[in-house]
Design a protein around this motif. Structure first.
Motif, PDB file in Angstrom:
ATOM      1  N   PRO A 121       0.802  -1.238   0.000  1.00  0.00           N
ATOM      2  CA  PRO A 121       0.000   0.000   0.000  1.00  0.00           C
ATOM      3  C   PRO A 121       0.829   1.279   0.000  1.00  0.00           C
ATOM      4  O   PRO A 121       0.371   2.308  -0.487  1.00  0.00           O
ATOM      5  CB  PRO A 121      -0.835  -0.097   1.283  1.00  0.00           C
ATOM      6  N   HIS A 122       2.073   1.214   0.532  1.00  0.00           N
ATOM      7  CA  HIS A 122       2.916   2.419   0.549  1.00  0.00           C
ATOM      8  C   HIS A 122       3.174   2.915  -0.874  1.00  0.00           C
ATOM      9  O   HIS A 122       3.315   4.105  -1.107  1.00  0.00           O
ATOM     10  CB  HIS A 122       4.279   2.115   1.187  1.00  0.00           C
ATOM     11  N   MET A 123       3.301   1.966  -1.811  1.00  0.00           N
ATOM     12  CA  MET A 123       3.715   2.310  -3.170  1.00  0.00           C
ATOM     13  C   MET A 123       2.560   2.258  -4.167  1.00  0.00           C
ATOM     14  O   MET A 123       2.763   2.473  -5.364  1.00  0.00           O
ATOM     15  CB  MET A 123       4.812   1.341  -3.636  1.00  0.00           C
ATOM     16  N   PRO A 168       1.985   3.725  10.640  1.00  0.00           N
ATOM     17  CA  PRO A 168       0.615   3.421  10.201  1.00  0.00           C
ATOM     18  C   PRO A 168       0.186   1.953  10.366  1.00  0.00           C
ATOM     19  O   PRO A 168      -0.929   1.608  10.005  1.00  0.00           O
ATOM     20  CB  PRO A 168       0.656   3.784   8.703  1.00  0.00           C
ATOM     21  N   HIS A 169       1.048   1.072  10.927  1.00  0.00           N
ATOM     22  CA  HIS A 169       0.746  -0.375  10.924  1.00  0.00           C
ATOM     23  C   HIS A 169      -0.011  -0.821  12.168  1.00  0.00           C
ATOM     24  O   HIS A 169       0.319  -1.840  12.787  1.00  0.00           O
ATOM     25  CB  HIS A 169       2.053  -1.165  10.783  1.00  0.00           C
ATOM     26  N   PHE A 170      -1.062  -0.079  12.521  1.00  0.00           N
ATOM     27  CA  PHE A 170      -1.756  -0.298  13.803  1.00  0.00           C
ATOM     28  C   PHE A 170      -2.504  -1.626  13.882  1.00  0.00           C
ATOM     29  O   PHE A 170      -2.839  -2.100  14.958  1.00  0.00           O
ATOM     30  CB  PHE A 170      -2.705   0.866  14.094  1.00  0.00           C
ATOM     31  N   SER A 216      11.757  -7.222   6.837  1.00  0.00           N
ATOM     32  CA  SER A 216      12.246  -6.302   5.803  1.00  0.00           C
ATOM     33  C   SER A 216      11.960  -4.862   6.164  1.00  0.00           C
ATOM     34  O   SER A 216      12.859  -4.040   6.247  1.00  0.00           O
ATOM     35  CB  SER A 216      11.554  -6.573   4.464  1.00  0.00           C
ATOM     36  N   HIS A 217      10.673  -4.518   6.322  1.00  0.00           N
ATOM     37  CA  HIS A 217      10.345  -3.125   6.647  1.00  0.00           C
ATOM     38  C   HIS A 217       9.646  -3.070   7.994  1.00  0.00           C
ATOM     39  O   HIS A 217       9.147  -4.065   8.506  1.00  0.00           O
ATOM     40  CB  HIS A 217       9.593  -2.448   5.500  1.00  0.00           C
ATOM     41  N   ASP A 218       9.637  -1.893   8.594  1.00  0.00           N
ATOM     42  CA  ASP A 218       9.280  -1.747  10.002  1.00  0.00           C
ATOM     43  C   ASP A 218       7.759  -1.740  10.196  1.00  0.00           C
ATOM     44  O   ASP A 218       7.171  -0.735  10.567  1.00  0.00           O
ATOM     45  CB  ASP A 218       9.910  -0.435  10.511  1.00  0.00           C
ATOM     46  N   ALA A 219       7.131  -2.899   9.945  1.00  0.00           N
ATOM     47  CA  ALA A 219       5.669  -2.980   9.948  1.00  0.00           C
ATOM     48  C   ALA A 219       5.111  -3.637  11.207  1.00  0.00           C
ATOM     49  O   ALA A 219       3.901  -3.795  11.329  1.00  0.00           O
ATOM     50  CB  ALA A 219       5.209  -3.767   8.715  1.00  0.00           C
ATOM     51  N   PHE A 220       5.986  -4.039  12.135  1.00  0.00           N
ATOM     52  CA  PHE A 220       5.505  -4.828  13.269  1.00  0.00           C
ATOM     53  C   PHE A 220       5.693  -4.120  14.612  1.00  0.00           C
ATOM     54  O   PHE A 220       5.731  -4.754  15.656  1.00  0.00           O
ATOM     55  CB  PHE A 220       6.189  -6.205  13.265  1.00  0.00           C
ATOM     56  N   GLY A 263      12.582   1.411   6.860  1.00  0.00           N
ATOM     57  CA  GLY A 263      11.776   2.151   7.819  1.00  0.00           C
ATOM     58  C   GLY A 263      10.308   1.773   7.769  1.00  0.00           C
ATOM     59  O   GLY A 263       9.942   0.715   7.247  1.00  0.00           O
ATOM     60  N   ILE A 264       9.434   2.649   8.296  1.00  0.00           N
ATOM     61  CA  ILE A 264       8.003   2.336   8.347  1.00  0.00           C
ATOM     62  C   ILE A 264       7.345   2.430   6.976  1.00  0.00           C
ATOM     63  O   ILE A 264       6.230   1.971   6.801  1.00  0.00           O
ATOM     64  CB  ILE A 264       7.232   3.229   9.358  1.00  0.00           C
ATOM     65  N   SER A 265       8.024   3.017   6.004  1.00  0.00           N
ATOM     66  CA  SER A 265       7.503   3.010   4.642  1.00  0.00           C
ATOM     67  C   SER A 265       8.494   2.263   3.759  1.00  0.00           C
ATOM     68  O   SER A 265       9.696   2.297   4.015  1.00  0.00           O
ATOM     69  CB  SER A 265       7.322   4.429   4.120  1.00  0.00           C
ATOM     70  N   SER A 267       2.447  -8.548   6.221  1.00  0.00           N
ATOM     71  CA  SER A 267       2.608  -7.287   6.957  1.00  0.00           C
ATOM     72  C   SER A 267       1.546  -6.279   6.551  1.00  0.00           C
ATOM     73  O   SER A 267       0.698  -5.893   7.357  1.00  0.00           O
ATOM     74  CB  SER A 267       4.008  -6.723   6.726  1.00  0.00           C
ATOM     75  N   ASP A 268       1.522  -5.877   5.277  1.00  0.00           N
ATOM     76  CA  ASP A 268       0.639  -4.787   4.845  1.00  0.00           C
ATOM     77  C   ASP A 268      -0.486  -5.254   3.934  1.00  0.00           C
ATOM     78  O   ASP A 268      -1.184  -4.433   3.334  1.00  0.00           O
ATOM     79  CB  ASP A 268       1.465  -3.719   4.117  1.00  0.00           C
ATOM     80  N   ALA A 269      -0.636  -6.571   3.776  1.00  0.00           N
ATOM     81  CA  ALA A 269      -1.725  -7.119   2.963  1.00  0.00           C
ATOM     82  C   ALA A 269      -2.004  -8.537   3.456  1.00  0.00           C
ATOM     83  O   ALA A 269      -1.097  -9.221   3.932  1.00  0.00           O
ATOM     84  CB  ALA A 269      -1.333  -7.155   1.484  1.00  0.00           C
TER      85      ALA A 269
HETATM   86 ZN   LIG Z   1       4.205  -0.988   5.716  1.00  0.00          ZN
END
Ligand SMILES: [Zn+2]
Length: 323
Positions: free
Chosen positions: A77-79, A144-146, A210-214, A230-232, A285-287
């Motif tokens: 979703p970031h991209m 944003p990974h609430f 990989s990315h800071d989603a947790f 980072g977070i993105s 993580s994001d999906a």
């Molecule tokens: Zn993310």
């Protein structure tokens, strides 16, 4: 709770944008699509951005709404850049629900335009109590990974109930009842998560991704969270980030590291090769995952396209790899 962040990131052109577009184009034929219903079937038309948001809205709306998710499984979703189909779907929606806190970094101006044009547009993350949110890499950023904290995600239930009731007042009682059931079910998920994660000893509670989603997951369930990016995902990891990560994994004797379904596994594969530490599995993580896959827990099968299935998959992989 300690969060280690590697600060020497290289600013550059995001490498994933092209592959995301290709993946999305491949999906247009049969991954859910963002088309409006062919005919008016009496249901309200709702658009949600991420797979998690779409799942939550579907659970609460039941058969009163036709809910279309713009982003499919494996989409970052970031991209994510909206396509003409998405814009037309949003233009026909009574309600647009997005995750917010700049997760959908390339959609901000479009969402603002939809709101100005009279669509009811609701951000889940921006509606949560500020004191429960985690700061990002910079002072003005919020992580944003609430959804990683199940009880915080559960607080989104009332936001969705209110949003649906706003555009469909006749359904208020139905949304409220279904919302209560979803909240109860998320409470059970949280209880299961805590019990299951007890299998991981304190010294092995290090989640390397990989990315800071947790960050929210780590805060809620007692894990130190370390990521190369980072977070993105908009900022790519540089050589120094990878070197720091390799040193960290060796120094702390991390038992396993993880790849993410919506992020290229290349960097984590390299860290694994250079350290000899195994990849503990792929985390969502994001999906979410797809409806064809499911996570079986105590004889119950949870589709990985659902938030419940996504979280149960993640927690089982983390326990299996780190216990
Ligand atoms: Zn993310």
């Amino acid at each position: 709770m300690h969060f280690l962040r590697f600060l020497s990131r290289r600013r550059g052109v995001p490498g994933l944008a092209g592959s995301v577009a290709v993946l999305w184009m491949a999906c247009l034929g049969g991954c859910g699509g963002s088309q409006k219903p062919a005919q008016d079937d009496g249901r309200i038309f709702v658009v949600a951005t991420t797979t998690m948001a779409a799942d939550l809205v579907r659970e609460i709306a039941g058969d009163r709404a036709h809910v279309v998710g713009l982003m499919g499984p494996g989409i970052d979703p970031h991209m994510y850049r909206p396509l003409p189909n998405d814009i037309s779907a949003m233009g026909g929606a009574r309600l647009i629900v997005y995750s917010g806190l700049h997760l959908e970094g390339k959609m901000g101006s479009l969402l603002e335009k939809m709101s100005r044009d009279g669509r009811h547009v609701v951000s889940l993350g921006d509606s949560l109590p500020k004191e429960k949110l985690i700061s990002g890499d910079n002072a003005d950023e919020i992580d944003p990974h609430f959804w990683g904290d199940i009880l915080l995600w559960s607080e989104c239930v009332s936001i969705v109930v209110e949003a649906l009731s706003h555009v469909d007042p006749d359904g208020r009682d139905a949304y409220s009842l279904r919302g209560d059931a979803v909240r109860a079910s998320l409470g059970e998920l949280d209880t299961w998560a805590r019990a299951r994660l007890e299998a991981v000893p304190a010294a092995r509670r290090i989640l390397v991704t990989s990315h800071d989603a947790f960050g929210y997951f780590g805060r809620a369930y007692g894990f130190e969270v370390v990521a190369v990016q980072g977070i993105s995902t908009a900022t790519e990891a540089g050589l120094a980030d990878v070197t720091h990560m390799i040193d960290f994994v060796k120094e702390r004797s991390v038992p396993a590291i993880f790849v993410e379904s919506s992020v290229s596994p290349a960097i984590m594969n390299r860290v694994s090769t250079d350290t000899g530490v195994k990849i503990g599995g792929e985390l969502f993580s994001d999906a979410t995952g797809t409806s064809e896959e499911s996570e079986v827990v105590d004889g119950v099968s949870w589709p990985k396209s659902s938030y419940q299935g996504m979280m149960r998959h993640n927690i089982n992989r983390i326990v299996e790899a780190l216990q």
